[in-house]
Design a protein around this motif. Structure first.
Motif, short mmCIF file in Angstrom:
data_model
loop_
_atom_site.label_atom_id
_atom_site.label_comp_id
_atom_site.label_asym_id
_atom_site.label_seq_id
_atom_site.Cartn_x
_atom_site.Cartn_y
_atom_site.Cartn_z
N VAL A 145 0.82 -1.24 -0.04
CA VAL A 145 -0.17 -0.04 0.02
C VAL A 145 0.98 1.18 0.01
N PHE A 146 2.08 1.24 0.99
CA PHE A 146 2.77 2.39 0.93
C PHE A 146 3.53 2.72 -0.39
N ILE A 147 4.06 1.54 -0.85
CA ILE A 147 4.84 1.75 -2.25
C ILE A 147 3.71 2.45 -3.49
N ALA A 148 2.31 1.75 -3.42
CA ALA A 148 1.57 1.93 -4.41
C ALA A 148 1.27 3.83 -4.24
N LEU A 149 0.99 4.02 -2.77
CA LEU A 149 0.64 5.50 -2.84
C LEU A 149 1.74 6.43 -3.14
N VAL A 150 2.74 6.13 -2.82
CA VAL A 150 4.18 7.10 -3.19
C VAL A 150 4.11 6.91 -4.85
N ALA A 151 4.02 5.98 -5.33
CA ALA A 151 4.34 5.83 -6.88
C ALA A 151 3.02 6.56 -7.42
N GLY A 152 1.77 6.65 -6.85
CA GLY A 152 0.82 7.18 -7.39
C GLY A 152 0.96 8.83 -7.23
N VAL A 153 1.33 9.09 -6.00
CA VAL A 153 1.85 10.65 -6.14
C VAL A 153 2.61 11.04 -7.14
N ILE A 154 3.65 10.43 -7.35
CA ILE A 154 4.65 10.73 -8.51
C ILE A 154 4.13 10.62 -9.73
N TRP A 155 3.21 9.73 -10.23
CA TRP A 155 2.55 9.62 -11.25
C TRP A 155 1.44 10.81 -11.58
N VAL A 156 0.64 10.94 -10.56
CA VAL A 156 -0.28 12.19 -10.61
C VAL A 156 0.35 13.40 -10.76
N TYR A 157 1.56 13.38 -10.13
CA TYR A 157 2.23 14.78 -10.04
C TYR A 157 2.86 15.01 -11.64
#
Length: 813
Positions: A500-512
């Motif tokens: 979950v934590f990996i997916a969340l931070v990767a998601g932040v990078i992607w959305v940015y």
């Protein structure tokens, strides 16, 4: 102009410092808002050991230098001695911004890693996230909770040293020199040489890779100049530590870290720690996976389970009350590895994800350095589970056989993983988000997220049986099966957590990168997620239960037994606490103890414990239980002036030993032997009241002496003992004081006299007939010389630092 300087040069750093302060205050809220302090086992033991020295300093302004309160006496260099490096102490307090010890260690660890990332050209917001990930890892918090303050502080300053070195090699010579010297001086002041050893390995690997890069790029001249400046910085820093290092090195030759004088048949004398002792705590081959999934091996040796756990349900099904169930599940051995005692060292799922990202994005010379260091740290932590490599290190690497608890080597991985990880994130965020970079992001996500998913799916395949199970006694099978089910559940839950934590931070990078999130909010989310990832795990091991109103006062409160013994008017006698004597410094707080708590006691004293004292204690307990209360046959306990024995805390638990030989006595006969083995064997057999055993290969004594007369202790200080002697003939006076040749001097009527070693560990003097005044003084040359060098080096370093900072400020303005 001033507004621009503030916004671009000062504001981001003030925000970082403020953030560190807020997070520290929130994490340690029981101290700031509850008036509680950390209850640290090792620090309580240290307080017991250091109490007499601290009180002596308060009363006299002098340094005791010799600790009579532990193991019948030992040098105080590794217990409590103040040196003349005051400027380094001021700097240490300054970077702690007034926070209480040891909480300030975590704050300056944040500051240290933050500055290091800035030196490696990582933006302030990412440096903030990396600093919090480093400082709030479970490795740091578990160590702090145990009271390993010096170790955690030394680790916390490692990044600052790397930052200074990198700055120098990057051409910022004066500032880099000043930062390197200051950081190294602060680091080594905590005197944890094992961590310094790991730092040297990290720096050496970095230096060799940078040298190769310099040769390849044709910049060898610049490298040699910068390297020379770093050597000057290191020498200046070592100067601020010279006395401490010299004293520690000098003492190490006589401690358990030094060469044994006892020789086994057909073998040479060994040097350093025994392998079994050094590698007692060794990670299993798969245990470093806790860096990524904290409960991969079940958690810690004593971990709380929830009321909905499998064990709680099993206990409920078998008729236990709710109170009994709560007691059972508060400290459960969920760990199922091979170590006798442990808790998981967690780097952070996000940190591991970013580390893989860093390998894909950062320049090869930094990537190679990080991979080698991380691999080396993990390999060293395997200890006896990777004998081929680690026994080679133990036998052949200089000084490596002086250290134990090799799992601490994971600090190397915990240092380089976030460093490379946030360098990698900086590189990614600084480039266009093309297909190649998107591919690399998905590779890092696939490797780390895929492993977490695989761990979840395959969790049912483990046995979840550990070495600790055998020590739990004959527990019913239903209990053990429920415990194993919980271990499996803990692994599966934490694997999902990491995913979950990996997916969340990767998601932040992607959305940015897709333009749907502003940079400042992306940075805020990365800081929050990274901090939450590590801090929530750390909170499992350091939380409100780790704090108490005043654990020191409670721990050292005088018992009825202590108060009874303290009524003795004699200035100097010893007490032996029969309850775990060799791992107890509480007794040392109130009395001079035969026991204590220290990992580097005098080797000869440890030999005495193993060969004589432990046997006498077994015999004493057996005889006393059967009604035989005579102490006359316990020659070693008696010669150490064990006047009182403790079996508990009540006044009835105090046993007085009427056969203790006191502070000094006369012997009529000398039994001569030829080597340490013979000396120790003979000592365990003789009547120490009448006979002194001497190794004639080292000390020359007569065979017979007069034993008519008396010697009385008239004045006691830790570093000075005075006696009055009245003798009827030429005598050999044996003192119940530990022999240590580096610093003790003896005077008879103010004339220096040679000190002889007898009975393997004690001092003895040949004293002529008549009345005499005898004085022992502990005046080690290493302290006097070391203090002078440390003072000069500390002031030079402070001037260098102030000059470098002044020039940098001038450039900005």
């Amino acid at each position: 102009m001033k507004n621009i300087v503030f916004k671009t040069h000062i504001q981001p750093h003030l925000l970082a410092v403020l953030t560190f302060l807020v997070v520290v205050v929130l994490f340690f809220h029981p101290y700031f808002f509850g008036g509680k302090v950390l209850s640290q086992h090792d620090i309580l033991q240290w307080e017991g050991a250091a109490h007499e020295l601290i009180e002596f300093r308060k009363q006299t302004g002098e340094e005791g230098l010799w600790a009579n309160s532990m193991f019948s006496g030992m040098p105080a260099y590794l217990i409590n001695v103040e040196w003349s490096n005051q400027p380094i102490m001021w700097l240490q307090k300054l970077i702690g911004v007034g926070l209480p010890h040891p909480i300030r260690i975590i704050f300056f660890s944040c500051l240290s890693f933050y500055i290091a990332l800035l030196c490696f050209r990582v933006r302030s917001s990412l440096a903030m996230a990396g600093a919090l990930a480093f400082a709030f890892s479970s490795f740091m918090m578990i160590g702090l909770g145990a009271g390993h303050n010096a170790r955690i502080a030394a680790i916390g300053l490692m990044p600052l040293v790397l930052g200074g070195i990198h700055l120098t090699l990057s051409g910022k010579r004066l500032l880099g020199m000043a930062l390197t010297a200051t950081a190294l001086a602060l680091h080594i002041r905590f005197n944890h040489l094992q961590i310094t050893y790991y730092l040297v390995l990290v720096v050496t690997i970095y230096g060799l890779i940078q040298l190769y890069a310099a040769v390849k790029e044709g910049k060898i001249k610049d490298f040699m100049i910068n390297g020379s400046l770093l050597i000057v910085s290191a020498l200046l820093a070592l100067g601020t530590f010279f006395g401490i290092f010299s004293a520690t090195y000098e003492y190490s030759q006589y401690s358990m870290r030094g060469k044994s004088e006892l020789v086994s048949q057909g073998q040479e004398a060994s040097e350093g720690l025994e392998k079994d002792y050094a590698f007692q705590y060794s990670n299993g081959i798969f245990e470093p996976l806790t860096l990524f999934i904290p409960n991969f091996f079940g958690g810690s040796s004593q971990q709380a389970l929830s009321k909905n756990s499998n064990l709680a349900k099993a206990l409920r099904d078998n008729g236990l009350s709710s109170v009994q169930i709560q007691q059972q599940i508060e400290a459960v051995p969920t760990y199922w590895g091979d170590q006798p005692l442990t808790a998981p060292y967690y780097a952070g799922a996000i940190v591991v994800f970013l580390f893989v990202l860093g390998i894909l994005f950062v320049e090869k010379k930094y990537t190679l350095w990080a991979i080698i260091v991380v691999a080396l740290g993990i390999a060293l932590s395997w200890g006896s589970n990777f004998e081929t490599f680690n026994y080679f290190m133990f036998d052949y690497f200089p000084g490596y056989n002086k250290f134990r608890s090799v799992t601490f080597a994971l600090c190397m991985a915990l240092l380089l993983m976030p460093l490379l990880g946030f360098m990698g994130l900086e590189r990614l965020l600084s480039q266009p988000f093309g297909k190649e970079n998107q591919k690399k992001l998905f590779i890092a996500l696939g490797i780390t997220g895929g492993f977490a998913l695989l761990a979840m799916l395959l969790a049912g395949m483990g046995s979840y049986r550990g070495a600790i199970d055998a020590r739990l006694g004959n527990l019913p099978e239903w209990f053990m099966q429920a415990l194993r089910d919980d271990r499996k559940s803990l692994l599966r839950t934490d694997a999902f957590r990491s995913l979950v934590f990996i997916a969340l931070v990767a998601g932040v990078i992607w959305v940015y990168f897709k333009g749907k999130l502003q940079e400042k909010w992306a940075m805020v989310l990365i800081v929050v997620l990274t901090t939450a990832d590590v801090a929530l795990v750390s909170n499992r091991y350091l939380n409100e239960k780790s704090f108490g109103k005043d654990p020191s006062r409670e721990f050292f409160a005088a018992t009825d037994a202590d108060l009874l013994i303290k009524k003795d008017p004699s200035p100097h006698y010893r007490v032996l606490n029969l309850q775990n004597p060799w791992n107890d410094a509480r007794t040392s707080y109130h009395h001079h103890s035969l026991g204590g708590y220290h990992g580097a006691k005098i080797r000869r004293y440890q030999d005495l414990i193993s060969s004589c004292i432990d046997n006498e204690l077994q015999e004493l307990i057996s005889n006393y239980s059967s009604g035989n209360t005579s102490f006359a046959s316990y020659g070693v306990l008696n010669m150490l002036n064990a006047k009182y024995l403790l079996t508990g805390s009540s006044s009835n638990s105090v046993v007085r030993n009427p056969s203790a030989l006191g502070n000094a006595w006369l012997v009529a006969e000398v039994q001569k032997v030829n080597n340490p083995n013979e000396e120790l064997a003979a000592l365990c057999q003789v009547s120490t009241e009448k006979v002194a055993v001497v190794d004639q290969s080292k000390f020359q004594l007569a065979n017979q002496y007069s034993d008519s007369g008396q010697v009385m202790l008239t004045s006691y200080k830790p570093n000075q003992l005075e006696y009055a002697a009245e003798l009827a003939g030429n005598s050999l006076v044996v003192f119940s004081e530990i022999y240590y040749e580096k610093g003790w001097k003896a005077y008879i009527d103010n004339q220096e006299a040679p000190i002889h070693r007898v009975n393997y560990v004690l001092r003895a003097l040949e004293v002529p007939s008549g009345k005499h005044e005898i004085r022992f003084e502990f005046v080690p040359e290493v302290y006097e010389t070391g203090n002078a060098i440390m003072m000069a080096s500390s002031w030079l370093l402070l001037l260098l630092l102030l000059g470098a900072i002044g020039l940098e400020i001038k450039k900005v303005l």
